[in-house]
Design a protein around this motif. Structure first.
Motif, PDB file in Angstrom:
ATOM      1  N   ARG A 153     -10.168  10.505  -1.365  1.00 46.82           N
ATOM      2  CA  ARG A 153      -9.556   9.767  -2.466  1.00 46.82           C
ATOM      3  C   ARG A 153      -9.922  10.378  -3.820  1.00 46.82           C
ATOM      4  O   ARG A 153      -9.095  10.427  -4.727  1.00 46.82           O
ATOM      5  N   ARG A 171      -3.163   3.477 -15.208  1.00 47.77           N
ATOM      6  CA  ARG A 171      -3.756   2.940 -13.988  1.00 47.77           C
ATOM      7  C   ARG A 171      -2.687   2.751 -12.906  1.00 47.77           C
ATOM      8  O   ARG A 171      -2.882   3.116 -11.752  1.00 47.77           O
ATOM      9  N   THR A 172      -1.562   2.185 -13.289  1.00 46.39           N
ATOM     10  CA  THR A 172      -0.484   1.955 -12.317  1.00 46.39           C
ATOM     11  C   THR A 172       0.032   3.255 -11.731  1.00 46.39           C
ATOM     12  O   THR A 172       0.258   3.359 -10.516  1.00 46.39           O
ATOM     13  N   GLU A 175      -2.529   4.563  -9.249  1.00 46.59           N
ATOM     14  CA  GLU A 175      -2.531   3.757  -8.024  1.00 46.59           C
ATOM     15  C   GLU A 175      -1.339   4.117  -7.146  1.00 46.59           C
ATOM     16  O   GLU A 175      -1.468   4.206  -5.915  1.00 46.59           O
ATOM     17  N   GLU A 176      -0.172   4.341  -7.756  1.00 47.63           N
ATOM     18  CA  GLU A 176       1.021   4.699  -6.993  1.00 47.63           C
ATOM     19  C   GLU A 176       0.852   6.043  -6.284  1.00 47.63           C
ATOM     20  O   GLU A 176       1.381   6.255  -5.195  1.00 47.63           O
ATOM     21  N   TYR A 179      -2.417   5.396  -3.369  1.00 53.43           N
ATOM     22  CA  TYR A 179      -2.449   4.383  -2.325  1.00 53.43           C
ATOM     23  C   TYR A 179      -1.058   4.143  -1.744  1.00 53.43           C
ATOM     24  O   TYR A 179      -0.060   4.158  -2.455  1.00 53.43           O
ATOM     25  N   VAL A 185      -5.599  -2.798  -2.985  1.00 56.09           N
ATOM     26  CA  VAL A 185      -6.199  -1.994  -4.049  1.00 56.09           C
ATOM     27  C   VAL A 185      -6.977  -2.914  -4.975  1.00 56.09           C
ATOM     28  O   VAL A 185      -6.411  -3.812  -5.603  1.00 56.09           O
ATOM     29  N   SER A 187      -8.899  -4.147  -8.275  1.00 56.58           N
ATOM     30  CA  SER A 187      -8.481  -3.967  -9.669  1.00 56.58           C
ATOM     31  C   SER A 187      -9.228  -2.838 -10.367  1.00 56.58           C
ATOM     32  O   SER A 187      -8.709  -2.233 -11.304  1.00 56.58           O
ATOM     33  N   VAL A 190      -9.499   2.535  -9.404  1.00 56.05           N
ATOM     34  CA  VAL A 190      -9.357   3.797 -10.130  1.00 56.05           C
ATOM     35  C   VAL A 190     -10.603   4.086 -10.958  1.00 56.05           C
ATOM     36  O   VAL A 190     -11.099   5.220 -10.980  1.00 56.05           O
TER      37      VAL A 190
END
Length: 218
Positions: A153, A171-172, A175-176, A179, A185, A187, A190
């Motif tokens: 990761r 962050r979004t 995450e995309e 994961y 996931v 919060s 990251v």
């Protein structure tokens, strides 16, 4: 790296998911052409493995739609068809490479690495800047002379940031890229990964842009 597999054959699909996860990738798998098209539209995948003979909508139709829409992400076609016309059709529509079933996992992974190198303009399996280098084949990161082999990761985090050095990722967005669907996931997931990477090297390896996200400087 997050990979989307669009393949209706259950046995092959399961084998691909296992092989890609064993290679430290995050994988989403759909078995229908129309669902595959929806999955591609959602975004977040850095690579697409696309079968030609799909129910609902063929792989060639999906490929044509993506390229006409300006989607340039790496796409490798996988199919049982070995006729020359099928290979030519896929390549002419914008596929980056083509594998005929059955194939060895080692060859698939090698072809994926080669496609990624071409997309990144790299002659060898290296992403990087003047200070940071990431070896796609060995999972080694070198920063200012210090080298470490990163867990899956953390490696995926660095690959996402080094795909476009100097670009801020939220962050979004991270995450995309890191994961798959259905993965829970936390919060602060990251933040934890960034902390681990910084602890191995230095806090300046990943820069925080307050209110926007993170980046690796060019």
């Amino acid at each position: 790296m997050r990979v989307l597999v669009i393949e209706d054959d259950a046995m092959l699909g399961k084998a691909l998911v296992q092989a890609l996860e064993d290679a430290d990738m995050s994988v989403d798998w759909v078995r229908d052409g129309r669902l595959g098209e929806e999955a591609v539209a959602v975004g977040g995948h850095g690579f697409v493995l696309l079968d030609i003979g799909l129910p609902g909508r063929s792989g060639l139709e999906i490929l044509r739609s993506l390229r006409l829409a300006g989607d340039k992400r790496p796409i490798l076609m996988i199919t049982a068809r070995d006729e020359l016309d099928d290979r030519v059709a896929g390549l002419d529509l914008g596929a980056d490479d083509y594998l005929v079933k059955p194939f060895e996992v080692k060859e698939l992974l090698a072809r994926m690495r080669a496609v990624l190198r071409r997309h990144g303009g790299q002659a060898v399996s290296i992403l990087g800047t003047s200070e940071v280098e990431l070896d796609l084949s060995s999972h080694e990161v070198t920063y200012r002379g210090h080298r470490e082999v990163l867990p899956a990761r953390e490696f995926a985090l660095m690959q996402a940031l080094l795909d476009r050095p100097g670009t801020i990722l939220s962050r979004t967005q991270l995450e995309e890229k890191l994961y798959g669907w259905g993965e829970e996931v936390e919060s602060n997931a990251v933040d934890v990964l960034i902390h681990y990477v910084r602890r191995k090297f230095d806090k300046d390896i990943i820069r925080n842009i307050r209110g926007a996200g993170w980046m690796v400087p060019k």
